[in-house]
Design a protein around this motif. Structure first.
Motif, mmCIF file in Angstrom:
data_model
loop_
_atom_site.group_PDB
_atom_site.id
_atom_site.type_symbol
_atom_site.label_atom_id
_atom_site.label_comp_id
_atom_site.label_asym_id
_atom_site.label_seq_id
_atom_site.Cartn_x
_atom_site.Cartn_y
_atom_site.Cartn_z
ATOM 1 N N SER A 198 0.765 -1.209 0.139
ATOM 2 C CA SER A 198 -0.402 -0.313 0.520
ATOM 3 C C SER A 198 0.970 1.299 -0.562
ATOM 4 N N TYR A 199 2.150 0.926 0.604
ATOM 5 C CA TYR A 199 3.482 2.411 0.526
ATOM 6 C C TYR A 199 3.990 2.181 -0.583
ATOM 7 N N LEU A 200 3.753 1.602 -1.838
ATOM 8 C CA LEU A 200 4.811 1.547 -2.959
ATOM 9 C C LEU A 200 5.034 2.873 -3.510
ATOM 10 N N SER A 201 3.764 3.697 -3.925
ATOM 11 C CA SER A 201 4.056 4.508 -4.758
ATOM 12 C C SER A 201 4.753 5.508 -3.631
ATOM 13 N N ALA A 202 4.952 5.535 -2.780
ATOM 14 C CA ALA A 202 5.599 7.043 -1.503
ATOM 15 C C ALA A 202 6.765 6.082 -1.234
ATOM 16 N N SER A 203 7.118 4.814 -0.381
ATOM 17 C CA SER A 203 8.312 4.405 -0.378
ATOM 18 C C SER A 203 8.341 3.407 -1.225
ATOM 19 N N PRO A 204 9.347 3.793 -1.907
ATOM 20 C CA PRO A 204 9.663 2.304 -2.592
ATOM 21 C C PRO A 204 10.387 1.486 -2.044
ATOM 22 N N TRP A 205 11.259 1.473 -1.095
ATOM 23 C CA TRP A 205 12.402 1.160 -0.186
ATOM 24 C C TRP A 205 11.688 0.048 0.312
ATOM 25 N N LEU A 206 10.514 0.254 0.804
ATOM 26 C CA LEU A 206 9.959 -0.762 1.775
ATOM 27 C C LEU A 206 9.374 -2.224 1.077
ATOM 28 N N ILE A 207 9.128 -2.033 0.082
ATOM 29 C CA ILE A 207 9.328 -3.643 -1.027
ATOM 30 C C ILE A 207 10.144 -4.495 -1.425
ATOM 31 N N VAL A 208 11.584 -2.660 -1.473
ATOM 32 C CA VAL A 208 12.579 -3.349 -2.671
ATOM 33 C C VAL A 208 13.912 -3.977 -2.054
ATOM 34 N N VAL A 209 13.323 -3.607 -0.220
ATOM 35 C CA VAL A 209 14.812 -4.424 0.572
ATOM 36 C C VAL A 209 14.502 -5.639 0.922
ATOM 37 N N PRO A 210 13.175 -6.028 1.410
ATOM 38 C CA PRO A 210 12.317 -7.372 1.930
ATOM 39 C C PRO A 210 12.912 -8.307 0.242
ATOM 40 N N GLY A 211 12.276 -7.629 -0.677
ATOM 41 C CA GLY A 211 12.350 -8.513 -2.095
ATOM 42 C C GLY A 211 13.987 -8.465 -2.302
ATOM 43 N N ALA A 212 14.507 -7.979 -2.194
ATOM 44 C CA ALA A 212 15.935 -8.324 -2.604
ATOM 45 C C ALA A 212 16.576 -8.688 -1.040
ATOM 46 N N ALA A 213 16.269 -9.074 -0.106
ATOM 47 C CA ALA A 213 16.486 -10.201 0.914
ATOM 48 C C ALA A 213 15.885 -11.620 0.576
ATOM 49 N N VAL A 214 14.879 -11.419 -0.435
ATOM 50 C CA VAL A 214 14.293 -13.008 -0.668
ATOM 51 C C VAL A 214 15.210 -13.391 -1.943
ATOM 52 N N LEU A 215 15.652 -12.597 -2.801
ATOM 53 C CA LEU A 215 16.257 -12.255 -4.180
ATOM 54 C C LEU A 215 17.424 -13.322 -3.495
ATOM 55 N N LEU A 216 18.643 -12.683 -2.727
ATOM 56 C CA LEU A 216 20.174 -11.791 -2.157
ATOM 57 C C LEU A 216 19.430 -13.978 -1.570
ATOM 58 N N THR A 217 19.244 -14.369 -1.033
ATOM 59 C CA THR A 217 19.192 -15.732 0.055
ATOM 60 C C THR A 217 19.149 -16.619 -1.352
ATOM 61 N N VAL A 218 18.006 -16.632 -1.878
ATOM 62 C CA VAL A 218 18.166 -17.735 -2.442
ATOM 63 C C VAL A 218 18.828 -18.481 -3.517
ATOM 64 N N LEU A 219 19.394 -16.959 -4.135
ATOM 65 C CA LEU A 219 20.993 -16.809 -5.396
ATOM 66 C C LEU A 219 21.966 -17.579 -4.569
ATOM 67 N N SER A 220 22.276 -16.647 -3.320
ATOM 68 C CA SER A 220 23.275 -17.898 -1.780
ATOM 69 C C SER A 220 22.522 -19.132 -2.002
ATOM 70 N N ILE A 221 21.552 -19.554 -1.938
ATOM 71 C CA ILE A 221 21.896 -20.657 -1.882
ATOM 72 C C ILE A 221 21.870 -21.645 -3.046
ATOM 73 N N ASN A 222 21.446 -21.094 -4.064
ATOM 74 C CA ASN A 222 21.667 -20.942 -5.217
ATOM 75 C C ASN A 222 23.449 -22.215 -6.126
ATOM 76 N N LEU A 223 23.720 -20.900 -5.163
ATOM 77 C CA LEU A 223 25.588 -20.231 -5.688
ATOM 78 C C LEU A 223 26.095 -21.734 -4.939
ATOM 79 N N ILE A 224 25.507 -22.173 -3.334
ATOM 80 C CA ILE A 224 25.897 -22.469 -2.644
ATOM 81 C C ILE A 224 26.350 -24.182 -3.131
ATOM 82 N N SER A 225 24.197 -24.736 -3.534
ATOM 83 C CA SER A 225 24.465 -25.577 -4.225
ATOM 84 C C SER A 225 25.009 -26.157 -5.269
ATOM 85 N N ASP A 226 25.490 -25.030 -6.010
ATOM 86 C CA ASP A 226 26.426 -25.701 -7.802
ATOM 87 C C ASP A 226 27.747 -25.514 -6.757
#
Length: 100
Positions: free
Chosen positions: A62-90
């Motif tokens: 609901s705050y996406l238009s006013a403060s987009p970093w609120l959605i970017v930070v948790p999304g980036a955390a999920v992205l980096l976590t899943v990417l790092s797990i996949n890189l460790i797997s490889d």
């Protein structure tokens, strides 16, 4: 030959399936993280006193238009976590794979 079944498993079977089992386990871990995030986003995951990236994403929609970093930070955390797990797997798969 008089060898116990446990020794056969440890000596012959385990080295051949170890890389496959570890690779599948780490890939499943990343899938579990994505599943928890998606369930929490829908409201079916962790309840409000407990933190969850999915709930953070859902609440910040609901705050996406006013403060987009609120959605970017948790999304980036999920992205980096899943990417790092996949890189460790490889990396684990490459290190345990026999050299040809």
């Amino acid at each position: 030959m008089g060898v116990s079944p446990a020794r056969v498993l440890v000596r012959h079977l385990l080295p051949n399936v170890l890389s496959t089992v570890l690779t599948v386990a780490t890939l499943e871990l990343s899938r579990i993280v994505l599943l928890e995030v998606s369930l929490s986003f829908l409201g079916l995951g962790a309840q409000p006193p407990n933190p969850s990236w999915g709930r953070m994403l859902a609440e910040s929609r609901s705050y996406l238009s006013a403060s987009p970093w609120l959605i970017v930070v948790p999304g980036a955390a999920v992205l980096l976590t899943v990417l790092s797990i996949n890189l460790i797997s490889d990396a684990v798969r490459r290190s345990l794979q026999p050299q040809l």
